[in-house]
Motif scaffolding. Sequence first.
Motif, mmCIF file in Angstrom:
data_model
loop_
_atom_site.group_PDB
_atom_site.id
_atom_site.type_symbol
_atom_site.label_atom_id
_atom_site.label_comp_id
_atom_site.label_asym_id
_atom_site.label_seq_id
_atom_site.Cartn_x
_atom_site.Cartn_y
_atom_site.Cartn_z
ATOM 1 N N LEU A 159 -9.961 3.328 5.842
ATOM 2 C CA LEU A 159 -8.789 2.678 6.430
ATOM 3 C C LEU A 159 -7.667 3.686 6.650
ATOM 4 C CD1 LEU A 159 -7.190 0.137 7.263
ATOM 5 C CD2 LEU A 159 -6.575 -0.150 4.846
ATOM 6 N N SER A 163 -6.310 4.562 10.309
ATOM 7 C CA SER A 163 -4.891 4.252 10.544
ATOM 8 C C SER A 163 -4.142 5.508 10.980
ATOM 9 C CB SER A 163 -4.263 3.676 9.272
ATOM 10 O OG SER A 163 -4.880 2.465 8.907
ATOM 11 N N ALA A 212 0.943 8.896 6.739
ATOM 12 C CA ALA A 212 -0.491 8.659 6.944
ATOM 13 C C ALA A 212 -1.306 9.814 6.383
ATOM 14 C CB ALA A 212 -0.781 8.463 8.428
ATOM 15 N N THR A 414 -0.153 -0.579 18.911
ATOM 16 C CA THR A 414 -0.367 0.076 17.617
ATOM 17 C C THR A 414 -0.475 -0.946 16.493
ATOM 18 O OG1 THR A 414 0.852 2.038 18.351
ATOM 19 C CG2 THR A 414 0.585 1.733 15.975
ATOM 20 N N LEU A 418 -3.702 -1.583 13.949
ATOM 21 C CA LEU A 418 -3.595 -1.518 12.489
ATOM 22 C C LEU A 418 -3.981 -2.842 11.845
ATOM 23 C CD1 LEU A 418 -0.266 0.508 12.114
ATOM 24 C CD2 LEU A 418 -2.610 1.342 11.810
ATOM 25 N N GLN A 422 -6.993 -3.402 9.213
ATOM 26 C CA GLN A 422 -6.693 -4.019 7.919
ATOM 27 C C GLN A 422 -7.582 -5.237 7.681
ATOM 28 O OE1 GLN A 422 -4.344 -2.794 5.628
ATOM 29 N NE2 GLN A 422 -5.278 -4.276 4.247
#
Length: 454
Positions: A159, A163, A212, A414, A418, A422
């Motif tokens: 993830l 991301s 990130a 975006t 995400l 998730q």
Amino acid sequence: MKLTRQTLSALIAAGMAMTASAQVSTDTLRLSREECVSIALQESPTIKVANLEVKRMDYSKKEVLASLFPSIDFSGAYQRSIELQSMSMNMGGQSQTIKMGTDNNWNFGFSAAMPLVNAQLWKSISISDTQILQTLEDARASRLDLVNNINKAYYALMLAIDSRKVIQQNYDLAKFNADLYKKQFEQGTASEYDVLRSSVQVTNVEPELLQADISVKQCALQLKVLMGMDANVIVMPTIDLSDMKREMYGYNLEGNYSLAGNTSLRSLDINHKLAKQNVTLQKFAWIPTLSTQFNIAWNAMSNGNALKNQQFNPYSNVALALSVPIFSGTSKYQKVRQAQVQVKELELQRENLVNSLDMQVQLALDNINREVKQIGSSEQGVKQAEKAHEIMQKSFEIGAATYLDLRDSELAYTSSQLSYLQSIYNYLVSTTELDVLLGKEEALGIPTDYKTEK
């Protein structure tokens, strides 16, 4: 000559780059989830401690078995008299004192004993077997917990990496638009305010990109700690989080599930078995015990030098010892009642645990079904946001849309990406949690060599 030097410099730089690339490739390990699980099961200190505990209980059982065999002891003693014991006697009207004993007394020999009838001892052997089963189940619980943490850490790393790619894409778009405004400003078709505003947007995304990167490092470090690997090794997953979609949507129990593999329930059943064995053990305290004993010894008594003129005389005997319990103030009876109460307590605890586990499984299935719907909704949202952004990008390029409109479409795109990632992560974590709850070792990725027989 100038061109030759430039060529040599370029070759040297290319060689250094290739060497650095080879070094990075050498230090980077691309591991699948199953490979991470296998490494953790071999290197994790938690698993090593659990395996040592199993070995310790095996030695404990052998200790109980050793009680069935004869025990042989050697003893020896030497006594030197400082003043011999005296005894006064009246003989013929006269009092005479006689000293008794010798200066030196030697005594040594061997003794052997073995139980012949001991019901409690025999029952202790079967209890030791059950205790080994309990230790094995504890080791299995540690293994399931470790694998669960490995799976979640692996999914978290996937993830974080995906991301980071999304945020990098957002950053590249913002930078592209900022460069576009800068060119338009140089040509006189955009204002300085537009250039500054687009540059600020690029600056605003940079902290997100930095965060990130930190998340990727933290997730990778957590995974390496669980695996027992060196922190300097770079670990990367073999697939992307979005690729896991192919393995999803097949988790549907439809109410047909079994709690037989649940480690808490298995452990409670073993404790219940131990409690019932303890009841029998306490009842066996009323059974008489019979043992045998054999002794052989040598003794010597002398005066003067303790090391000279010693004559050792052997003597031996064999005996049977019978012990019949008659009355102990009802203590044995009270111990039996305590053990029986413990059995009933465990039966009630099991009933409550089964109800609780059923509820947890139903909630987990509801969460999985909800997350499946969320994945489908998020995927559709990504497609719509992507299409909206493409339309807005073209409109912005021809001047039919403002930069604010374009930026809103970028943020929406975006955010949808995400959210989609998730939702996949939540689904994977929920399934691995349910697998742990049901004790499904194969679904968790535990190799066959490490599985525990049901």
